[in-house]
Design a protein around this motif. Structure first.
Motif, PDB file in Angstrom:
ATOM      1  N   ASP A 121      -4.077  60.830 -64.527  1.00 55.21           N
ATOM      2  CA  ASP A 121      -2.896  61.193 -63.694  1.00 55.21           C
ATOM      3  C   ASP A 121      -3.181  62.341 -62.790  1.00 55.21           C
ATOM      4  O   ASP A 121      -3.505  63.523 -63.375  1.00 55.21           O
ATOM      5  CB  ASP A 121      -1.590  61.289 -64.663  1.00 55.21           C
ATOM      6  CG  ASP A 121      -0.675  61.392 -63.781  1.00 55.21           C
ATOM      7  OD1 ASP A 121      -0.505  61.283 -62.488  1.00 55.21           O
ATOM      8  OD2 ASP A 121       0.606  61.741 -64.216  1.00 55.21           O
ATOM      9  N   THR A 161      -0.956  63.366 -60.291  1.00 58.09           N
ATOM     10  CA  THR A 161       0.257  63.700 -59.793  1.00 58.09           C
ATOM     11  C   THR A 161       0.298  65.245 -59.267  1.00 58.09           C
ATOM     12  O   THR A 161       0.712  65.764 -58.145  1.00 58.09           O
ATOM     13  CB  THR A 161       1.304  63.158 -60.497  1.00 58.09           C
ATOM     14  OG1 THR A 161       1.308  61.774 -60.594  1.00 58.09           O
ATOM     15  CG2 THR A 161       2.790  63.563 -59.788  1.00 58.09           C
ATOM     16  N   GLU A 164       2.011  57.828 -53.398  1.00 54.24           N
ATOM     17  CA  GLU A 164       1.277  56.906 -54.285  1.00 54.24           C
ATOM     18  C   GLU A 164       0.161  56.210 -53.699  1.00 54.24           C
ATOM     19  O   GLU A 164      -0.825  55.603 -54.538  1.00 54.24           O
ATOM     20  CB  GLU A 164       2.416  55.503 -54.366  1.00 54.24           C
ATOM     21  CG  GLU A 164       2.219  54.374 -55.040  1.00 54.24           C
ATOM     22  CD  GLU A 164       1.825  54.635 -56.651  1.00 54.24           C
ATOM     23  OE1 GLU A 164       1.141  53.737 -57.279  1.00 54.24           O
ATOM     24  OE2 GLU A 164       2.567  55.529 -57.272  1.00 54.24           O
ATOM     25  N   LYS A 207      -2.912  58.337 -55.056  1.00 54.88           N
ATOM     26  CA  LYS A 207      -3.181  57.954 -56.363  1.00 54.88           C
ATOM     27  C   LYS A 207      -3.949  56.702 -56.380  1.00 54.88           C
ATOM     28  O   LYS A 207      -4.932  56.802 -57.224  1.00 54.88           O
ATOM     29  CB  LYS A 207      -2.000  57.862 -56.983  1.00 54.88           C
ATOM     30  CG  LYS A 207      -1.015  59.204 -57.523  1.00 54.88           C
ATOM     31  CD  LYS A 207       0.361  58.730 -58.012  1.00 54.88           C
ATOM     32  CE  LYS A 207       0.910  59.859 -58.853  1.00 54.88           C
ATOM     33  NZ  LYS A 207       2.216  59.284 -59.547  1.00 54.88           N
TER      34      LYS A 207
END
Length: 542
Positions: free
Chosen positions: A2, A4, A97, A100
């Motif tokens: 992750d 983020t 997004e 990612k």
């Protein structure tokens, strides 16, 4: 994995991974196939991600994106330009997004590229700035209230300039009045977490809708790089029969700038004819050698051995190479023509004078208050701090044969500029030639500390400069490095009086900075012990 929290989402219209260098950056193409075997497949996979998220992208490429001096050969960025939809509140979320998903694919494929998605209009040059005009009284009033607080907020940072201009806003889809802070240390997290939110609150408290932008700037442009030397015979850095606006420099010095114009000075019963340019054009190395004495430097034996030439040695070398290449590339040219150009290449630069006096790198207080008769808004918008202006001028005594290149029978004038009026202006310089632009109604703030590299200064760090801007011929630049020393003329009357002296430009905002001619004349009188009689002040009504 992750990522983020590690995604760069400081700007809604520019996201990436990891944290990206603050705009503006240098952009260089690279051979992407050196780093990935099947580039076409990479493009297909990334395109599929963008299409799946319904992101209208324009183009994508592998490239190098970096600040000057931070170039890392293997540090490749995979860049996507896309349309930022300012009406879509979820646009940035969608872009995050996409970052990612692209990173997940890169990780799986063992690709180590950085990722950047940026608004396509911003990337492709919707960054020409326009000045604030006199009629925009709400902006003048708001900036007068905000600026003292802003300077206090950023005093611990390595800021370089604060400009207020109209510039393109991806958040609005059009140009909008914006406070632009240019700084060296924009990678500091506290800029983004503390300083900018605090300044936005100041703007809101002033009941203004000014935008706020932070840009990277290592320093103002003062002296030209090799790439900014004028190339080609049609752009020769000097012209027979003309001196003003042409290249000048010290004999055997790598520095160069522009001859701004002529000053006639009465001193000790004599009338001297002097050329004018910037101190940093002719005496930068000398100032460094003075062990902290930043000036001023009055007339005397300390300066008399500095010989001024036109064109500068650096420009002369470029001109010689250009001429020789011209001859070499034209084998069918007549022998007479080839001989003529070859002989021209061997002619030395012309000695045009010797240095007479200079301001050094100093500052001065603003002129006396002339607020009588001004509107309440203009009074409110007076410069909020100590009102220091930079001084960066140098006079050189012209040789008698150089005077034949001047229109000595033409009288010139100078006039004062009110700090909160906009003006149409023009200038002629060694790099960009003749350009036209506007002086903004909001004066810029400059950090004098570090303006001339690591040299100390002699007064308050926060200083003012009128900024001129907007000339489409040079992609929005009113001046570039090498135009330093050019005189700025008022382009609103037939007399075209002198209003300022160019001394620096801002590569980040494309603003050009000038010292008011009022301050230049006042300083010359004080430093030389004489009196400027030409140009004389123009006190007529505009």
């Amino acid at each position: 994995m992750d990522i983020t929290d590690a995604i760069d989402k400081r700007l809604p219209y520019r996201v990436g991974y990891p944290i990206l260098p603050t705009l503006p950056v240098r952009h260089e193409k690279c051979n992407i196939e050196r780093y990935v075997r099947d580039y076409s497949n990479l493009v297909r996979r990334v395109s599929a991600v963008l299409n799946d998220l319904r992101i209208p992208f324009h183009h994508m490429e592998g490239c190098l994106r970096f600040h000057e001096g931070d170039h890392i050969e293997q540090d490749v960025t995979f860049l996507v330009t896309a349309r930022y939809d300012f009406n879509d509140k979820e646009c940035q979320t969608t872009w995050i997004e996409a970052v990612k998903r692209i990173h997940a694919y890169f990780l799986k494929s063992k690709i180590t590229f950085k990722i950047e998605i940026i608004d396509q209009k911003l990337f492709f040059g919707r960054n020409l700035i326009k000045p604030i005009f006199s009629s925009e009284e709400k902006i003048l009033k708001a900036t007068a209230e905000i600026m003292p607080q802003l300077v206090n907020e950023i005093k611990t940072y390595a800021w370089v300039t604060v400009d207020v201009v109209h510039c393109y806003s991806p958040l609005r889809g059009k140009k909008h009045p914006t406070i632009i802070i240019s700084a060296r240390d924009t990678s500091k997290p506290s800029w983004w977490s503390t300083a900018l939110p605090s300044i936005r609150k100041m703007i809101a408290d002033a009941q203004s809708d000014l935008d706020l932008v932070l840009l990277f700037l290592n320093g103002l442009s003062l002296l030209p790089l090799d790439s900014q030397r004028r190339q080609g015979l049609e752009y020769a850095p000097y012209h027979p029969g003309r001196l003003i606006g042409t290249s000048c420099g010290l004999l055997k010095s790598p520095h160069c700038g522009s001859v701004g114009g002529v000053i006639r000075l009465e001193k000790d019963g004599n009338r001297l004819v002097l050329g004018l340019t910037n101190c940093h054009v002719l005496l930068d190395d000398f100032v460094i050698s003075q062990n902290g004495n930043m000036g001023p430097y009055p007339p005397g034996p300390l300066l008399k051995d500095f010989v001024v030439i036109s064109p500068s040695d650096a420009d002369r070398k470029t001109e010689i190479q250009s001429i020789k290449s011209w001859v070499k590339d034209r084998p069918l040219a007549t022998n007479t023509l080839a001989k003529l150009w070859s002989e021209k290449a061997e002619q030395p630069s012309q000695e045009i004078g010797t240095v007479f006096a200079a301001s050094g790198y100093t500052t001065c207080n603003s002129a006396s208050d002339r607020s009588a008769g001004q509107s309440d808004t203009t009074k409110t918008a007076k410069p909020p701090l100590d009102s220091n202006w930079p001084l960066d001028w140098c006079l050189f005594q012209l040789k008698s044969d150089s005077l034949s290149q001047l229109y000595t029978d033409i009288k010139t004038t100078w006039r004062r500029l009110e700090p909160h009026r906009s003006y149409k202006v023009c200038k002629t310089g060694r790099t960009t030639g003749t350009t036209a632009g506007h002086v903004s109604a909001v004066v810029s703030l400059l950090n004098h500390e570090g303006m001339y590299g690591n040299k100390p200064v002699t007064a308050h760090n926060v200083i003012y400069a009128h900024d001129s801007m907007y000339h489409l011929k040079y992609r929005g630049h009113f001046m570039l490095s090498g135009d330093s020393g050019s005189l700025v003329l008022l382009d609103e009357t037939e007399a075209t009086p002198i209003v300022g002296l160019c001394f620096a430009s801002n590569p980040a905002t494309k603003a050009a900075y000038m010292i008011p001619m009022e301050q230049v004349v006042k300083s010359i009188n004080e430093v030389t012990g004489g009196k400027v009689v030409d140009p004389e002040e123009d006190v007529s009504e505009l």
